[in-house]
Design a protein around this motif. Structure first.
Motif, PDB file in Angstrom:
ATOM      1  N   THR A 198      -2.749  -1.682  -5.018  1.00  0.00           N
ATOM      2  CA  THR A 198      -3.467  -2.377  -3.942  1.00  0.00           C
ATOM      3  C   THR A 198      -2.070  -2.509  -2.835  1.00  0.00           C
ATOM      4  O   THR A 198      -2.589  -2.383  -1.646  1.00  0.00           O
ATOM      5  N   LYS A 199      -1.093  -2.959  -3.249  1.00  0.00           N
ATOM      6  CA  LYS A 199       0.028  -3.293  -2.415  1.00  0.00           C
ATOM      7  C   LYS A 199       0.535  -1.961  -1.833  1.00  0.00           C
ATOM      8  O   LYS A 199       0.920  -1.890  -0.646  1.00  0.00           O
ATOM      9  N   ARG A 200       0.753  -0.888  -2.655  1.00  0.00           N
ATOM     10  CA  ARG A 200       1.233   0.351  -1.974  1.00  0.00           C
ATOM     11  C   ARG A 200       0.493   1.205  -1.409  1.00  0.00           C
ATOM     12  O   ARG A 200       0.806   1.858  -0.365  1.00  0.00           O
ATOM     13  N   ASP A 201      -0.757   1.095  -1.675  1.00  0.00           N
ATOM     14  CA  ASP A 201      -1.961   2.140  -1.025  1.00  0.00           C
ATOM     15  C   ASP A 201      -2.888   1.729  -0.074  1.00  0.00           C
ATOM     16  O   ASP A 201      -3.658   2.722   0.461  1.00  0.00           O
ATOM     17  N   HIS A 202      -2.708   0.256   0.070  1.00  0.00           N
ATOM     18  CA  HIS A 202      -3.793  -0.218   1.126  1.00  0.00           C
ATOM     19  C   HIS A 202      -3.847   0.690   2.358  1.00  0.00           C
ATOM     20  O   HIS A 202      -4.818   1.306   3.041  1.00  0.00           O
ATOM     21  N   ASP A 203      -2.705   0.645   3.182  1.00  0.00           N
ATOM     22  CA  ASP A 203      -2.642   1.234   4.499  1.00  0.00           C
ATOM     23  C   ASP A 203      -2.561   2.618   4.398  1.00  0.00           C
ATOM     24  O   ASP A 203      -3.243   3.300   5.243  1.00  0.00           O
ATOM     25  N   ASN A 249      -5.119   7.601   6.539  1.00  0.00           N
ATOM     26  CA  ASN A 249      -5.305   8.968   5.884  1.00  0.00           C
ATOM     27  C   ASN A 249      -6.416   9.626   6.744  1.00  0.00           C
ATOM     28  O   ASN A 249      -7.604   9.354   6.652  1.00  0.00           O
ATOM     29  N   GLN A 250      -6.154  10.564   7.944  1.00  0.00           N
ATOM     30  CA  GLN A 250      -6.980  11.320   8.671  1.00  0.00           C
ATOM     31  C   GLN A 250      -8.045  12.176   7.829  1.00  0.00           C
ATOM     32  O   GLN A 250      -9.248  12.345   8.157  1.00  0.00           O
ATOM     33  N   LYS A 251      -7.565  12.645   6.533  1.00  0.00           N
ATOM     34  CA  LYS A 251      -8.194  13.433   5.877  1.00  0.00           C
ATOM     35  C   LYS A 251      -9.540  12.735   5.132  1.00  0.00           C
ATOM     36  O   LYS A 251     -10.445  13.348   4.846  1.00  0.00           O
TER      37      LYS A 251
END
Length: 108
Positions: free
Chosen positions: A94-99, A104-106
């Motif tokens: 949650t902390k690492r991947d939220h943004d 991610n344009q894909k």
């Protein structure tokens, strides 16, 4: 049911219906086999491979449950509190991947 209770249910099942846990290497081999069965269904049902007539009645949920059962066995026999490990992993993701995923344009 939460993961902690699932681990307890598997342990109780082993004690009531099994002789003992298979050793860790045997369970790892079983896990690999079960993941392969999931992969076969996914590749043929949702991927580009054609599904054989004999595979059309395979139940993905049942195969995923087989994977989960063996994972719970491995956690039990190696002393892993899978609930705590999962909660920690979810917090980290949650902390690492939220943004990362929102940007991610894909995925748009």
């Amino acid at each position: 049911m939460d993961i902690k209770n699932a681990q307890l249910d598997v342990d109780n099942w082993i004690k009531a219906h099994g002789v003992r846990y298979f050793n860790e290497l045997t369970n790892m081999a079983q896990l690999t086999e079960e993941v392969g069965e999931v992969a076969r269904i996914i590749a043929r049902r949702y991927g580009e491979q054609s599904e054989k007539e004999s595979d059309k009645n395979k139940d993905l949920g049942e195969e995923l449950s087989d994977v989960l059962f063996v994972v719970l066995c491995l956690a039990n026999q190696t002393g892993v509190d899978l609930q705590a490990a999962f909660d920690t992993k979810l917090d980290l993701k949650t902390k690492r991947d939220h943004d990362r995923h929102h940007n991610n344009q894909k995925l748009k």
